[in-house]
Design an enzyme around this catalytic site. Structure first.
Site, mmCIF file in Angstrom:
data_model
loop_
_atom_site.group_PDB
_atom_site.id
_atom_site.type_symbol
_atom_site.label_atom_id
_atom_site.label_comp_id
_atom_site.label_asym_id
_atom_site.label_seq_id
_atom_site.Cartn_x
_atom_site.Cartn_y
_atom_site.Cartn_z
ATOM 1 N N CYS A 42 -11.492 20.816 -19.044
ATOM 2 C CA CYS A 42 -12.507 21.672 -18.408
ATOM 3 C C CYS A 42 -13.104 22.664 -19.412
ATOM 4 C CB CYS A 42 -11.960 22.415 -17.186
ATOM 5 S SG CYS A 42 -13.274 23.393 -16.389
ATOM 6 N N ARG A 54 -6.353 31.429 -21.996
ATOM 7 C CA ARG A 54 -5.886 30.279 -21.230
ATOM 8 C C ARG A 54 -4.360 30.267 -21.208
ATOM 9 N NH1 ARG A 54 -9.801 29.263 -18.354
ATOM 10 N NH2 ARG A 54 -10.654 27.179 -18.097
ATOM 11 N N CYS A 87 -25.474 8.063 -12.994
ATOM 12 C CA CYS A 87 -25.068 7.605 -14.329
ATOM 13 C C CYS A 87 -26.182 6.798 -14.991
ATOM 14 C CB CYS A 87 -23.799 6.765 -14.248
ATOM 15 S SG CYS A 87 -22.286 7.714 -13.973
ATOM 16 N N ARG A 141 -17.952 11.276 -5.283
ATOM 17 C CA ARG A 141 -18.050 12.729 -5.060
ATOM 18 C C ARG A 141 -17.762 13.118 -3.601
ATOM 19 N NH1 ARG A 141 -17.517 17.079 -4.251
ATOM 20 N NH2 ARG A 141 -18.395 18.990 -5.122
ATOM 21 N N CYS A 149 -7.555 27.272 -14.917
ATOM 22 C CA CYS A 149 -8.952 27.710 -15.048
ATOM 23 C C CYS A 149 -9.262 28.701 -13.926
ATOM 24 C CB CYS A 149 -9.855 26.482 -14.962
ATOM 25 S SG CYS A 149 -11.622 26.823 -14.883
ATOM 26 N N HIS A 150 -10.270 29.535 -14.154
ATOM 27 C CA HIS A 150 -10.668 30.503 -13.119
ATOM 28 C C HIS A 150 -11.057 29.789 -11.820
ATOM 29 C CE1 HIS A 150 -12.025 34.789 -12.531
ATOM 30 N NE2 HIS A 150 -12.313 34.208 -11.392
ATOM 31 N N THR A 151 -11.543 28.549 -11.929
ATOM 32 C CA THR A 151 -11.955 27.826 -10.720
ATOM 33 C C THR A 151 -10.756 27.516 -9.823
ATOM 34 O OG1 THR A 151 -13.782 26.903 -11.990
ATOM 35 C CG2 THR A 151 -13.293 25.852 -9.882
ATOM 36 N N CYS A 190 -18.835 6.564 -13.779
ATOM 37 C CA CYS A 190 -18.691 5.161 -13.332
ATOM 38 C C CYS A 190 -19.602 4.226 -14.106
ATOM 39 C CB CYS A 190 -18.966 5.050 -11.832
ATOM 40 S SG CYS A 190 -20.723 5.119 -11.396
ATOM 41 N N HIS A 195 -7.146 21.108 -12.639
ATOM 42 C CA HIS A 195 -8.168 20.131 -13.045
ATOM 43 C C HIS A 195 -8.349 20.109 -14.558
ATOM 44 C CE1 HIS A 195 -10.228 24.000 -12.661
ATOM 45 N NE2 HIS A 195 -11.092 23.548 -13.556
ATOM 46 N N GLU A 196 -7.343 20.627 -15.306
ATOM 47 C CA GLU A 196 -7.489 20.725 -16.765
ATOM 48 C C GLU A 196 -6.233 20.145 -17.413
ATOM 49 O OE1 GLU A 196 -9.826 24.291 -18.617
ATOM 50 O OE2 GLU A 196 -7.716 24.731 -18.893
ATOM 51 N N CYS A 241 -23.605 4.148 -10.995
ATOM 52 C CA CYS A 241 -24.322 4.798 -9.882
ATOM 53 C C CYS A 241 -25.712 5.231 -10.345
ATOM 54 C CB CYS A 241 -23.530 6.000 -9.346
ATOM 55 S SG CYS A 241 -23.508 7.406 -10.463
ATOM 56 N N CYS A 255 -21.984 12.094 -11.896
ATOM 57 C CA CYS A 255 -21.690 10.791 -11.281
ATOM 58 C C CYS A 255 -21.431 10.987 -9.788
ATOM 59 C CB CYS A 255 -20.452 10.207 -11.951
ATOM 60 S SG CYS A 255 -19.835 8.688 -11.210
HETATM 61 P P1 NAD Z 1 -12.022 33.972 -17.011
HETATM 62 O O1 NAD Z 1 -11.421 34.757 -15.915
HETATM 63 O O2 NAD Z 1 -11.151 33.472 -18.116
HETATM 64 O O3 NAD Z 1 -13.199 34.817 -17.718
HETATM 65 C C1 NAD Z 1 -14.162 35.546 -17.021
HETATM 66 C C2 NAD Z 1 -14.618 36.687 -17.945
HETATM 67 O O4 NAD Z 1 -15.720 37.350 -17.319
HETATM 68 C C3 NAD Z 1 -13.531 37.740 -18.187
HETATM 69 O O5 NAD Z 1 -13.380 37.972 -19.568
HETATM 70 C C4 NAD Z 1 -14.053 38.960 -17.446
HETATM 71 O O6 NAD Z 1 -13.652 40.180 -18.033
HETATM 72 C C5 NAD Z 1 -15.560 38.747 -17.543
HETATM 73 N N1 NAD Z 1 -16.334 39.466 -16.538
HETATM 74 C C6 NAD Z 1 -16.040 39.646 -15.224
HETATM 75 N N2 NAD Z 1 -17.010 40.382 -14.631
HETATM 76 C C7 NAD Z 1 -17.925 40.663 -15.582
HETATM 77 C C8 NAD Z 1 -19.152 41.394 -15.588
HETATM 78 N N3 NAD Z 1 -19.612 42.002 -14.482
HETATM 79 N N4 NAD Z 1 -19.842 41.479 -16.741
HETATM 80 C C9 NAD Z 1 -19.369 40.889 -17.875
HETATM 81 N N5 NAD Z 1 -18.207 40.206 -17.931
HETATM 82 C C10 NAD Z 1 -17.500 40.090 -16.795
HETATM 83 O O7 NAD Z 1 -12.769 32.755 -16.310
HETATM 84 P P2 NAD Z 1 -13.176 31.343 -16.970
HETATM 85 O O8 NAD Z 1 -12.066 30.387 -16.804
HETATM 86 O O9 NAD Z 1 -13.752 31.606 -18.316
HETATM 87 O O10 NAD Z 1 -14.350 30.899 -15.946
HETATM 88 C C11 NAD Z 1 -15.578 31.598 -15.942
HETATM 89 C C12 NAD Z 1 -16.450 31.110 -14.800
HETATM 90 O O11 NAD Z 1 -16.873 29.778 -15.043
HETATM 91 C C13 NAD Z 1 -15.729 31.075 -13.442
HETATM 92 O O12 NAD Z 1 -16.670 31.435 -12.445
HETATM 93 C C14 NAD Z 1 -15.355 29.602 -13.308
HETATM 94 O O13 NAD Z 1 -15.136 29.253 -11.970
HETATM 95 C C15 NAD Z 1 -16.574 28.953 -13.916
HETATM 96 N N6 NAD Z 1 -16.435 27.578 -14.418
HETATM 97 C C16 NAD Z 1 -17.493 26.746 -14.233
HETATM 98 C C17 NAD Z 1 -17.473 25.468 -14.777
HETATM 99 C C18 NAD Z 1 -18.642 24.546 -14.611
HETATM 100 O O14 NAD Z 1 -18.510 23.347 -14.876
HETATM 101 N N7 NAD Z 1 -19.811 25.031 -14.205
HETATM 102 C C19 NAD Z 1 -16.340 25.034 -15.476
HETATM 103 C C20 NAD Z 1 -15.283 25.912 -15.647
HETATM 104 C C21 NAD Z 1 -15.347 27.195 -15.127
HETATM 105 N N1 AHE Z 2 -16.730 23.588 -4.624
HETATM 106 C C1 AHE Z 2 -17.614 24.647 -5.048
HETATM 107 C C2 AHE Z 2 -18.300 24.349 -6.346
HETATM 108 C C3 AHE Z 2 -17.354 24.308 -7.484
HETATM 109 C C4 AHE Z 2 -18.100 23.862 -8.697
HETATM 110 O O1 AHE Z 2 -19.293 24.117 -8.874
HETATM 111 N N2 AHE Z 2 -17.396 23.186 -9.572
HETATM 112 C C5 AHE Z 2 -17.943 22.786 -10.835
HETATM 113 C C6 AHE Z 2 -16.809 22.643 -11.772
HETATM 114 S S1 AHE Z 2 -15.929 24.148 -12.006
HETATM 115 C C7 AHE Z 2 -14.694 23.680 -13.063
HETATM 116 O O2 AHE Z 2 -13.954 24.750 -13.393
HETATM 117 C C8 AHE Z 2 -18.621 21.420 -10.743
HETATM 118 O O3 AHE Z 2 -18.353 20.499 -11.476
HETATM 119 N N3 AHE Z 2 -19.569 21.316 -9.853
HETATM 120 C C9 AHE Z 2 -20.266 20.081 -9.599
HETATM 121 C C10 AHE Z 2 -19.667 19.358 -8.445
HETATM 122 O O4 AHE Z 2 -20.094 18.245 -8.153
HETATM 123 O O5 AHE Z 2 -18.744 19.922 -7.807
HETATM 124 C C11 AHE Z 2 -18.648 24.969 -3.996
HETATM 125 O O6 AHE Z 2 -19.330 25.994 -4.168
HETATM 126 O O7 AHE Z 2 -18.737 24.206 -3.021
HETATM 127 ZN ZN ZN Z 3 -12.340 24.637 -14.733
#
Ligand code: NAD
Ligand code: AHE
Ligand code: ZN
Length: 369
Positions: free
Chosen positions: A169, A364, A98, A110, A40-42, A92, A62-63, A95, A106
């Protein structure tokens, strides 16, 4: 025992494939053989050094999906041979969070999870006698892991690991952002910024709930065809828009979108997403994770006039409850995962998966053990 793992010894360095030591499960913990993991991008975000919680050396990932090999004392919900998906957002069911039923976040473990440790404050991984940290409580770039029982979703045994690992994820985050966080309704108009591994699942979720208009925004024109296959109705490449992107999108959606989603992690894009919402009711969901120090901003007027800024982690899913249901959706043909897994790699080539992500070539990549 020994486990083969891709270890991140330091930020901005390629992962190294090494054999490390893994302690067995303590009370409330489970030993899992990971069979497959997505990238994942994360994972890249943390490896890049941009994550305030990024600690090294660690085992990222994480996936994943795998099989229970052993359980520690007191584990009641899982047994040897069960198929599982590790959860970076555990459930859980006890908590305050939850029990509130207001969040999936949860809080049971954490604090230690964020420090790369198991709930007892220690690591199960060692390399040359030195501790190696866990990551997000999952560390799926290791062939074997130890995880808390509350951080494992039991799934059906006929589900293929190399596909359903993505539910750990990306699939859940994208679809969940639509159905659980936004609670988007039939006939809505939506804009998805970033059509990668997460954004395409947002599109898939929007098609599932019967959205009327699904606009996809990406600077990579190579995303258009796959996004259309998943339900996108209009593609916008910001590089080809003359003038400001926001008024263009507001016009395209007939006054602004009911829902917008940021799946880029770029705070400037997050602002565009908020401001592309419809006056009075539009909601913008932040999915993207932004680097340490980055902040979002907009004129307060945008909120005064009824736009709502929300965030989502793991799509608002309660992992042990919802992940097995999403696996069923996949197995019943309700959602498409296969077409989003563009590359398969052995662990030895995991760094290529990060290169493919950078180049915008993969959606992916999945590593099979
Ligand atoms: P990815 O790299 O597969 O996709 C990102 C996409 O964004 C790409 O297609 C890229 O071309 C596009 N992009 C980049 N800059 C851009 C812009 N300025 N305008 C428009 N498009 C643009 O990444 P991903 O795995 O899909 O993850 C996306 C984001 O979500 C990351 O920041 C990741 O860390 C986050 N994420 C968050 C959670 C969550 O639970 N909140 C879960 C998973 C991933
Ligand atoms: N550690 C980072 C934050 C990262 C983050 O926000 N992670 C998401 C999942 S990304 C999965 O690809 C998330 O679940 N956040 C809630 C949590 O409890 O972490 C930072 O900025 O400190
Ligand atoms: Zn992820």
């Amino acid at each position: 025992m020994k486990t083969r793992a891709a270890v991140a010894f330091a930020a901005r360095k390629p992962l190294e494939i090494v054999e490390i030591d893994l302690d067995g499960p303590k009370a409330g913990e489970v030993l899992v053989e990971i069979r497959a993991t997505g990238i994942c991008h994360t994972d890249y975000f943390t490896l890049s050094g941009a994550d305030p919680e990024g600690l090294f050396p660690c085992v990222l990932g994480h996936e994943g999906a795998g099989i229970v090999v052993d359980v520690g004392a007191g584990v009641t919900s899982l047994k040897k041979g069960d198929h599982v998906i590790p959860l970076y957002t555990p459930e859980c069911r006890q908590c305050k969070s939850c029990l509130s039923r207001k969040t999936n976040l949860c809080t049971a473990i954490r604090a230690t999870q964020g420090k790369g440790l198991m709930p007892d404050g220690t690591s199960r991984f060692m390399c040359d006698g030195e501790p190696v940290l866990h990551y997000m409580g999952t560390s799926t770039f290791s062939n074997f892991i130890v995880a808390p029982e509350i951080a494992l979703a039991k799934i059906r045994e006929d589900a293929p690991f190399d596909k359903v690992c993505y539910i750990g994820c990306g699939v859940t985050t994208g679809i969940g952002a639509v159905i659980w966080t936004a609670k988007a309704e039939v006939g809505c108009r939506a804009i998805v910024f970033g059509l990668g591994g997460i954004g395409l699942n947002v599109i898939q979720g929007l098609r599932m709930i019967g959205a009327e208009q699904i606009v996809g925004v990406d600077i990579n024109p190579g995303r258009k065809a796959i996004a259309e296959k998943f339900g996108m109705t209009h593609f916008v490449n910001p590089k080809e828009v003359e003038g400001d992107l926001v008024p263009y999108l507001v016009d395209l959606t007939g006054g602004g979108a009911d829902y917008t989603f940021d799946a880029t992690g770029n705070v400037n894009v997050m602002r565009q997403a908020l401001e592309s919402c419809h006056r009075g009711w539009g909601q913008s969901i932040v999915i993207g994770v932004a680097p340490s120090g980055a902040e979002i901003s907009t004129r307060p007027f945008q909120l005064v006039t009824g736009r709502v800024w929300k965030g989502t982690a793991f799509g608002g899913a309660r992992g042990r409850t919802d992940v097995p249901r999403i696996v069923d959706w996949y197995m019943n043909g309700k959602i498409n995962i296969d077409d989003l897994i563009t590359h398969k790699l052995p662990l030895e080539r995991i760094n290529e998966g990060f290169d493919l992500m950078h180049a915008g070539t993969s959606i992916r990549s999945v590593v099979e053990f």
